[in-house]
Structure formats: C-alpha cells, structure tokens
Scaffold this motif. Structure first.
Motif, PDB file in Angstrom:
ATOM      1  N   UNK A  81      40.691   1.024 -39.283  1.00  0.00           N
ATOM      2  CA  UNK A  81      42.220   1.860 -38.680  1.00  0.00           C
ATOM      3  C   UNK A  81      43.239   1.272 -37.895  1.00  0.00           C
ATOM      4  N   UNK A  82      43.103   0.653 -37.775  1.00  0.00           N
ATOM      5  CA  UNK A  82      44.032  -0.660 -36.466  1.00  0.00           C
ATOM      6  C   UNK A  82      45.292  -1.098 -37.542  1.00  0.00           C
ATOM      7  N   UNK A  83      44.750  -1.499 -38.823  1.00  0.00           N
ATOM      8  CA  UNK A  83      46.190  -1.390 -39.393  1.00  0.00           C
ATOM      9  C   UNK A  83      46.808  -0.030 -40.552  1.00  0.00           C
ATOM     10  N   UNK A  84      48.337  -0.720 -40.093  1.00  0.00           N
ATOM     11  CA  UNK A  84      48.995   0.884 -40.518  1.00  0.00           C
ATOM     12  C   UNK A  84      48.389   1.408 -42.142  1.00  0.00           C
ATOM     13  N   UNK A  85      48.498   2.333 -42.521  1.00  0.00           N
ATOM     14  CA  UNK A  85      47.608   3.640 -43.704  1.00  0.00           C
ATOM     15  C   UNK A  85      49.044   3.505 -44.601  1.00  0.00           C
ATOM     16  N   UNK A  86      50.177   2.363 -44.844  1.00  0.00           N
ATOM     17  CA  UNK A  86      50.859   2.714 -45.734  1.00  0.00           C
ATOM     18  C   UNK A  86      49.804   1.128 -45.879  1.00  0.00           C
ATOM     19  N   UNK A  87      49.829   0.154 -45.104  1.00  0.00           N
ATOM     20  CA  UNK A  87      49.766  -1.568 -45.506  1.00  0.00           C
ATOM     21  C   UNK A  87      47.765  -1.313 -46.112  1.00  0.00           C
ATOM     22  N   UNK A  88      47.238  -0.286 -45.706  1.00  0.00           N
ATOM     23  CA  UNK A  88      46.123  -0.101 -46.171  1.00  0.00           C
ATOM     24  C   UNK A  88      45.744   0.437 -47.668  1.00  0.00           C
ATOM     25  N   UNK A  89      46.491   1.207 -47.435  1.00  0.00           N
ATOM     26  CA  UNK A  89      46.825   2.138 -49.065  1.00  0.00           C
ATOM     27  C   UNK A  89      47.469   0.806 -50.215  1.00  0.00           C
ATOM     28  N   UNK A  90      48.655   0.516 -49.551  1.00  0.00           N
ATOM     29  CA  UNK A  90      49.084  -0.197 -50.740  1.00  0.00           C
ATOM     30  C   UNK A  90      48.134  -1.714 -51.221  1.00  0.00           C
ATOM     31  N   UNK A  91      47.000  -1.954 -50.246  1.00  0.00           N
ATOM     32  CA  UNK A  91      46.060  -3.445 -50.310  1.00  0.00           C
ATOM     33  C   UNK A  91      44.897  -2.416 -51.313  1.00  0.00           C
ATOM     34  N   UNK A  92      44.797  -0.925 -50.993  1.00  0.00           N
ATOM     35  CA  UNK A  92      43.791  -0.279 -51.525  1.00  0.00           C
ATOM     36  C   UNK A  92      44.033  -0.326 -53.617  1.00  0.00           C
ATOM     37  N   UNK A  93      45.382  -0.591 -53.563  1.00  0.00           N
ATOM     38  CA  UNK A  93      46.178  -0.001 -54.387  1.00  0.00           C
ATOM     39  C   UNK A  93      45.982  -1.075 -55.715  1.00  0.00           C
ATOM     40  N   UNK A  94      46.304  -2.653 -54.604  1.00  0.00           N
ATOM     41  CA  UNK A  94      46.608  -3.722 -55.553  1.00  0.00           C
ATOM     42  C   UNK A  94      45.534  -4.474 -55.914  1.00  0.00           C
ATOM     43  N   UNK A  95      44.092  -3.808 -55.163  1.00  0.00           N
ATOM     44  CA  UNK A  95      42.736  -4.004 -55.074  1.00  0.00           C
ATOM     45  C   UNK A  95      42.062  -3.561 -56.114  1.00  0.00           C
ATOM     46  N   UNK A  96      42.419  -2.472 -56.619  1.00  0.00           N
ATOM     47  CA  UNK A  96      41.026  -1.589 -56.921  1.00  0.00           C
ATOM     48  C   UNK A  96      40.786  -1.893 -58.253  1.00  0.00           C
ATOM     49  N   UNK A  97      41.931  -3.006 -59.321  1.00  0.00           N
ATOM     50  CA  UNK A  97      41.295  -3.005 -60.384  1.00  0.00           C
ATOM     51  C   UNK A  97      40.110  -4.051 -60.771  1.00  0.00           C
ATOM     52  N   UNK A  98      39.499  -4.540 -59.377  1.00  0.00           N
ATOM     53  CA  UNK A  98      37.920  -4.968 -58.896  1.00  0.00           C
ATOM     54  C   UNK A  98      37.370  -4.350 -59.776  1.00  0.00           C
ATOM     55  N   UNK A  99      37.208  -2.960 -59.231  1.00  0.00           N
ATOM     56  CA  UNK A  99      36.043  -2.060 -59.117  1.00  0.00           C
ATOM     57  C   UNK A  99      36.476  -1.596 -60.233  1.00  0.00           C
ATOM     58  N   UNK A 100      37.294  -1.264 -61.904  1.00  0.00           N
ATOM     59  CA  UNK A 100      37.769  -0.922 -62.652  1.00  0.00           C
ATOM     60  C   UNK A 100      36.013  -0.773 -63.491  1.00  0.00           C
TER      61      UNK A 100
END
Length: 190
Positions: A81-100
């Motif tokens: 949570x110390x990481x800005x929300x926008x950065x967490x959301x961008x990382x989640x979008x960029x990394x989600x393909x690993x879970x597809x």
C-alpha cells in the motif's frame, strides 16, 4: 465498560489480491481448456511469475505458497500500500498475463454469500475489541480479483491497535483459509 464502538474503514482484508491469489491456487482452479504455451496452468508457477513481474515493476509483492496462493501479512500489505495506487494498478495490468492460464472466473452468488458469512464472523470478533465493522461487502473486481471488506463512508485512521485487532480476528476465524476454500470450491464447480 469496554471500548466505544467505532466504525471501521472499508478495508481489503488479507490484501487486495485475495480473489486472484486464493483463486489461483490449488489443482481445482486450473483451466480445463488448453491455455497458450506462454501461460502456465500450474498455480505455483503462474503465481510465482506474477510476483516476480510485480516486483520488477516496483511493487514489493510476496511470493506465493506451494499451492500458488498469496497470503499477505499486515506488514506485506503495508509495504504494498506504500506504493502509489496508480503504480500498483499499472503493475497488475502489466503482469496479469502470467495468470491467464488459471481459472480467474468471477465468484458466483453462492460463493459471495458464503464469504459474507466469514465476514460476519470477523465482525463479531472485532466487536469484542470494541470496533463496529459496518455492513460486510463481497464484490467481484477486474482480472479475477474479489474485494472482501466492509462498507463505511467515514473510516477512522488505521492505528496499531486496530491493525492488531484485525490481524488477531483474521487468524481466529481463519479468514484466509475459509476464503481460500470458498474460492476453490466455487472455481472447481462444487
């Protein structure tokens, strides 16, 4: 006399990724159809790749357990949570393909009703510490995640006392374990 009842903030219990994390684990949550070769249908491998990718994008995401589940401690959740929300959301979008390659289906109505029961148990425990939780809320989110928490439009600040009470109650009611089982059952068709 006890403690005055204080409403709690709308909180994401056991981390924002519990729906994804718990739903990714276990053999029951692998996809029945063929996944492209670049995606792993093994929950541990897929979740490990996701965690590494998140860290590569600046989010201190913990590694999964041997079943591919993520269980965030209060300290890990705080670091994320110390990481800005926008950065967490961008990382989640960029990394989600690993879970597809995994079953990331939204929770069914039945699963959400069962999860509300777990939140009610947590609420009763928190009342013993003097905190009023507000109405429980379970909601499907994007990318296979689910929110498990409480509605409260005017949350108080998160104090060490509140965090400790929450942690104690989550352990006492085995919240992570119960939610893992509900998600696994739902995604396996039970």
């Amino acid at each position: 006399m006890g403690h005055p009842r204080r409403p709690l903030p709308q909180i994401m219990l056991v981390g924002a990724l519990i729906g994804c994390a718990a739903g990714c684990g276990g053999a029951a949550s692998t996809v029945k159809s063929r996944a492209p070769a670049s995606f792993s249908t093994d929950p541990y491998i897929a979740s490990s790749r996701y965690a590494v990718c998140m860290r590569h994008h600046g989010v201190p995401h913990p590694n999964p357990d041997k079943r591919g589940d993520f269980h965030l401690t209060p300290a890990e959740e705080g670091r994320m949570r110390a990481v800005p929300r926008s950065k967490r959301e961008a990382a989640g979008k960029a990394c989600f393909h690993h879970l597809k390659g995994l079953n990331m289906a939204p929770l069914s109505r039945h699963a959400k009703e069962r999860a509300l029961g777990v939140l009610r148990q947590l609420s009763r425990c928190m009342q013993g510490y003097g905190y009023a939780m507000g109405p429980p809320l379970v909601k499907n989110m994007s990318r296979g995640r689910a929110f498990f928490g409480f509605r409260n439009p005017h949350p108080p600040p998160l104090t060490k006392r509140l965090a400790q009470a929450q942690h104690n109650c989550e352990k006492r009611v085995d919240m992570a374990g119960q939610l893992d089982r509900i998600i696994a059952d739902d995604r396996s068709g039970l």
